[in-house]
Design a protein around this motif. Sequence first.
Motif, PDB file in Angstrom:
ATOM      1  N   MET A   1      72.840  29.295  51.893  1.00 48.96           N
ATOM      2  CA  MET A   1      71.999  28.419  52.666  1.00 48.96           C
ATOM      3  C   MET A   1      72.600  28.268  54.057  1.00 48.96           C
ATOM      4  SD  MET A   1      70.727  24.503  52.069  1.00 48.96           S
ATOM      5  CE  MET A   1      71.539  24.478  50.540  1.00 48.96           C
ATOM      6  N   ASP A   2      71.741  28.106  55.008  1.00 52.66           N
ATOM      7  CA  ASP A   2      72.158  27.960  56.391  1.00 52.66           C
ATOM      8  C   ASP A   2      72.851  26.614  56.596  1.00 52.66           C
ATOM      9  OD1 ASP A   2      72.408  27.728  59.140  1.00 52.66           O
ATOM     10  OD2 ASP A   2      70.387  28.455  59.556  1.00 52.66           O
ATOM     11  N   ALA A   3      74.122  26.649  56.927  1.00 54.54           N
ATOM     12  CA  ALA A   3      74.900  25.422  57.132  1.00 54.54           C
ATOM     13  C   ALA A   3      74.332  24.576  58.256  1.00 54.54           C
ATOM     14  CB  ALA A   3      76.356  25.768  57.415  1.00 54.54           C
ATOM     15  N   HIS A   4      73.691  25.196  59.233  1.00 54.13           N
ATOM     16  CA  HIS A   4      73.118  24.440  60.352  1.00 54.13           C
ATOM     17  C   HIS A   4      72.042  23.468  59.869  1.00 54.13           C
ATOM     18  CE1 HIS A   4      75.153  27.652  62.439  1.00 54.13           C
ATOM     19  NE2 HIS A   4      74.978  27.035  63.582  1.00 54.13           N
ATOM     20  N   ILE A   5      71.237  23.897  58.899  1.00 57.42           N
ATOM     21  CA  ILE A   5      70.179  23.037  58.355  1.00 57.42           C
ATOM     22  C   ILE A   5      70.800  21.817  57.681  1.00 57.42           C
ATOM     23  CG2 ILE A   5      68.342  22.878  56.633  1.00 57.42           C
ATOM     24  CD1 ILE A   5      67.794  25.885  57.151  1.00 57.42           C
ATOM     25  N   VAL A   6      71.788  22.047  56.828  1.00 57.90           N
ATOM     26  CA  VAL A   6      72.419  20.948  56.092  1.00 57.90           C
ATOM     27  C   VAL A   6      73.193  20.037  57.038  1.00 57.90           C
ATOM     28  CG1 VAL A   6      74.013  20.333  54.236  1.00 57.90           C
ATOM     29  CG2 VAL A   6      72.537  22.341  54.003  1.00 57.90           C
ATOM     30  N   ASN A   7      73.937  20.618  57.953  1.00 61.92           N
ATOM     31  CA  ASN A   7      74.703  19.801  58.901  1.00 61.92           C
ATOM     32  C   ASN A   7      73.796  18.944  59.768  1.00 61.92           C
ATOM     33  OD1 ASN A   7      77.140  20.768  57.930  1.00 61.92           O
ATOM     34  ND2 ASN A   7      77.223  22.431  59.401  1.00 61.92           N
ATOM     35  N   ALA A   8      72.666  19.494  60.208  1.00 63.50           N
ATOM     36  CA  ALA A   8      71.718  18.720  61.016  1.00 63.50           C
ATOM     37  C   ALA A   8      71.117  17.574  60.194  1.00 63.50           C
ATOM     38  CB  ALA A   8      70.618  19.626  61.555  1.00 63.50           C
ATOM     39  N   ALA A   9      70.789  17.851  58.924  1.00 66.56           N
ATOM     40  CA  ALA A   9      70.240  16.799  58.054  1.00 66.56           C
ATOM     41  C   ALA A   9      71.268  15.696  57.819  1.00 66.56           C
ATOM     42  CB  ALA A   9      69.789  17.404  56.724  1.00 66.56           C
ATOM     43  N   TRP A  20      62.059   5.125  53.009  1.00 63.37           N
ATOM     44  CA  TRP A  20      61.374   5.567  51.802  1.00 63.37           C
ATOM     45  C   TRP A  20      60.162   6.405  52.190  1.00 63.37           C
ATOM     46  CZ3 TRP A  20      63.560   5.341  47.252  1.00 63.37           C
ATOM     47  CH2 TRP A  20      64.580   4.411  47.048  1.00 63.37           C
ATOM     48  N   GLY A  21      59.979   7.517  51.502  1.00 57.14           N
ATOM     49  CA  GLY A  21      58.849   8.395  51.751  1.00 57.14           C
ATOM     50  C   GLY A  21      59.039   9.327  52.931  1.00 57.14           C
ATOM     51  N   VAL A  22      60.154   9.193  53.644  1.00 54.99           N
ATOM     52  CA  VAL A  22      60.451  10.046  54.796  1.00 54.99           C
ATOM     53  C   VAL A  22      61.725  10.837  54.551  1.00 54.99           C
ATOM     54  CG1 VAL A  22      60.986  10.098  57.268  1.00 54.99           C
ATOM     55  CG2 VAL A  22      59.290   8.467  56.391  1.00 54.99           C
ATOM     56  N   ASP A  23      62.827  10.120  54.241  1.00 50.47           N
ATOM     57  CA  ASP A  23      64.110  10.807  54.013  1.00 50.47           C
ATOM     58  C   ASP A  23      64.954  10.108  52.955  1.00 50.47           C
ATOM     59  OD1 ASP A  23      64.874   8.600  55.509  1.00 50.47           O
ATOM     60  OD2 ASP A  23      66.254   9.713  56.775  1.00 50.47           O
ATOM     61  N   ASP A  24      64.295   9.575  51.914  1.00 53.37           N
ATOM     62  CA  ASP A  24      65.022   9.049  50.756  1.00 53.37           C
ATOM     63  C   ASP A  24      65.638  10.230  50.009  1.00 53.37           C
ATOM     64  OD1 ASP A  24      62.959   9.862  48.501  1.00 53.37           O
ATOM     65  OD2 ASP A  24      61.812   8.962  50.144  1.00 53.37           O
ATOM     66  N   CYS A  25      66.301   9.992  48.897  1.00 54.86           N
ATOM     67  CA  CYS A  25      67.044  11.076  48.233  1.00 54.86           C
ATOM     68  C   CYS A  25      66.160  12.283  47.927  1.00 54.86           C
ATOM     69  CB  CYS A  25      67.767  10.577  46.986  1.00 54.86           C
ATOM     70  SG  CYS A  25      66.737  10.222  45.550  1.00 54.86           S
ATOM     71  N   CYS A  26      64.962  12.050  47.430  1.00 53.88           N
ATOM     72  CA  CYS A  26      64.071  13.163  47.087  1.00 53.88           C
ATOM     73  C   CYS A  26      63.558  13.884  48.330  1.00 53.88           C
ATOM     74  CB  CYS A  26      62.886  12.669  46.271  1.00 53.88           C
ATOM     75  SG  CYS A  26      63.297  12.110  44.614  1.00 53.88           S
ATOM     76  N   LYS A  27      63.053  13.117  49.275  1.00 55.85           N
ATOM     77  CA  LYS A  27      62.471  13.722  50.483  1.00 55.85           C
ATOM     78  C   LYS A  27      63.532  14.410  51.325  1.00 55.85           C
ATOM     79  CE  LYS A  27      58.734  13.273  51.990  1.00 55.85           C
ATOM     80  NZ  LYS A  27      57.546  14.113  51.988  1.00 55.85           N
ATOM     81  N   TRP A  28      64.736  13.851  51.377  1.00 64.48           N
ATOM     82  CA  TRP A  28      65.817  14.440  52.174  1.00 64.48           C
ATOM     83  C   TRP A  28      66.156  15.833  51.654  1.00 64.48           C
ATOM     84  CZ3 TRP A  28      71.247  15.366  51.452  1.00 64.48           C
ATOM     85  CH2 TRP A  28      71.970  15.544  52.640  1.00 64.48           C
ATOM     86  N   VAL A  29      66.346  15.946  50.336  1.00 60.62           N
ATOM     87  CA  VAL A  29      66.647  17.247  49.732  1.00 60.62           C
ATOM     88  C   VAL A  29      65.443  18.175  49.871  1.00 60.62           C
ATOM     89  CG1 VAL A  29      67.148  18.445  47.558  1.00 60.62           C
ATOM     90  CG2 VAL A  29      68.423  16.382  48.175  1.00 60.62           C
ATOM     91  N   ALA A  30      64.247  17.654  49.626  1.00 57.56           N
ATOM     92  CA  ALA A  30      63.035  18.476  49.739  1.00 57.56           C
ATOM     93  C   ALA A  30      62.861  19.029  51.151  1.00 57.56           C
ATOM     94  CB  ALA A  30      61.808  17.658  49.336  1.00 57.56           C
ATOM     95  N   ASN A  31      63.155  18.216  52.162  1.00 53.46           N
ATOM     96  CA  ASN A  31      63.036  18.678  53.547  1.00 53.46           C
ATOM     97  C   ASN A  31      64.010  19.820  53.832  1.00 53.46           C
ATOM     98  OD1 ASN A  31      61.050  16.769  54.074  1.00 53.46           O
ATOM     99  ND2 ASN A  31      62.483  15.280  54.914  1.00 53.46           N
ATOM    100  N   ILE A  32      65.239  19.709  53.327  1.00 52.63           N
ATOM    101  CA  ILE A  32      66.240  20.769  53.519  1.00 52.63           C
ATOM    102  C   ILE A  32      65.782  22.051  52.819  1.00 52.63           C
ATOM    103  CG2 ILE A  32      68.601  21.507  52.963  1.00 52.63           C
ATOM    104  CD1 ILE A  32      69.395  18.501  53.321  1.00 52.63           C
ATOM    105  N   ILE A  33      65.321  21.924  51.580  1.00 45.37           N
ATOM    106  CA  ILE A  33      64.863  23.096  50.830  1.00 45.37           C
ATOM    107  C   ILE A  33      63.662  23.735  51.524  1.00 45.37           C
ATOM    108  CG2 ILE A  33      63.792  23.848  48.657  1.00 45.37           C
ATOM    109  CD1 ILE A  33      65.655  21.828  47.239  1.00 45.37           C
ATOM    110  N   GLN A  34      62.755  22.919  52.047  1.00 45.30           N
ATOM    111  CA  GLN A  34      61.587  23.471  52.731  1.00 45.30           C
ATOM    112  C   GLN A  34      61.991  24.238  53.991  1.00 45.30           C
ATOM    113  OE1 GLN A  34      58.413  20.708  53.653  1.00 45.30           O
ATOM    114  NE2 GLN A  34      56.943  22.383  53.601  1.00 45.30           N
ATOM    115  N   GLN A  35      62.952  23.698  54.732  1.00 45.27           N
ATOM    116  CA  GLN A  35      63.425  24.413  55.914  1.00 45.27           C
ATOM    117  C   GLN A  35      64.097  25.734  55.534  1.00 45.27           C
ATOM    118  OE1 GLN A  35      65.573  22.141  58.939  1.00 45.27           O
ATOM    119  NE2 GLN A  35      64.774  20.283  57.968  1.00 45.27           N
ATOM    120  N   ALA A  36      64.808  25.751  54.406  1.00 41.54           N
ATOM    121  CA  ALA A  36      65.538  26.945  53.980  1.00 41.54           C
ATOM    122  C   ALA A  36      64.649  28.000  53.323  1.00 41.54           C
ATOM    123  CB  ALA A  36      66.664  26.553  53.025  1.00 41.54           C
ATOM    124  N   THR A  37      63.603  27.540  52.601  1.00 41.78           N
ATOM    125  CA  THR A  37      62.822  28.473  51.790  1.00 41.78           C
ATOM    126  C   THR A  37      61.328  28.496  52.109  1.00 41.78           C
ATOM    127  OG1 THR A  37      62.286  26.866  50.053  1.00 41.78           O
ATOM    128  CG2 THR A  37      64.388  28.063  49.843  1.00 41.78           C
TER     129      THR A  37
END
Length: 134
Positions: A1-9, A20-37
Motif C-alpha cells: 500500500m502507498d505509504a503516502h495515502i496512510v501518512n496523509a490520513a 461520525w459518518g465522515v472519518d470515524d473508524c469505519c469511514k477512515w479505513v474505507a477512505n484509505i482503501i478506496q484511495q488505494a484500490t
Amino acid sequence: MDAHIVNAACAQALSQPMQWGVDDCCKWVANIIQQATGKDLMEGIAPYGDRYEALQVIREYGGHGLHDAAIKMAALHGFPELRAPFSGDLFGLVPLKEEGFAIGLFFEGKWLCRNETGVTVLPPDHCLVAWRFM
C-alpha cells in the motif's frame, strides 16, 4: 500500500476531531482503501451522523454488529478472511478498551484505528479477524 495515502490520513486525523459518518473508524479505513484500490468498503451502508446512528446503521447492514458488517463488507468485494499472524494490506476487527471494537488498518506491522482525537496504534496480534484488500 502507498505509504503516502496512510501518512496523509494519519496527519489529517491528528489535525482535526473525528466526525461520525465522515472519518470515524469505519469511514477512515474505507477512505484509505478506496484511495488505494478504488473499492468502496462502505458501499450499501446508509449515511449516519452520530454514534447512535452509526450503531443502528451497522446493525441494519450487518445483522448484529460491527463483526457481521465487516464480514459482509469483505464478502461484497471478495476480500479473503485471514487469521493471525497478519501481514500485508489488511483491514480488521480490532478490540478497544472503551469503545468495544473498531475497524482498523494494518500498516507497517501495526494496527491503526481512528479515534475521536487521532489514531490509536496497536500491536500486530491485537486483532480478532482481518481481510486482505490488495
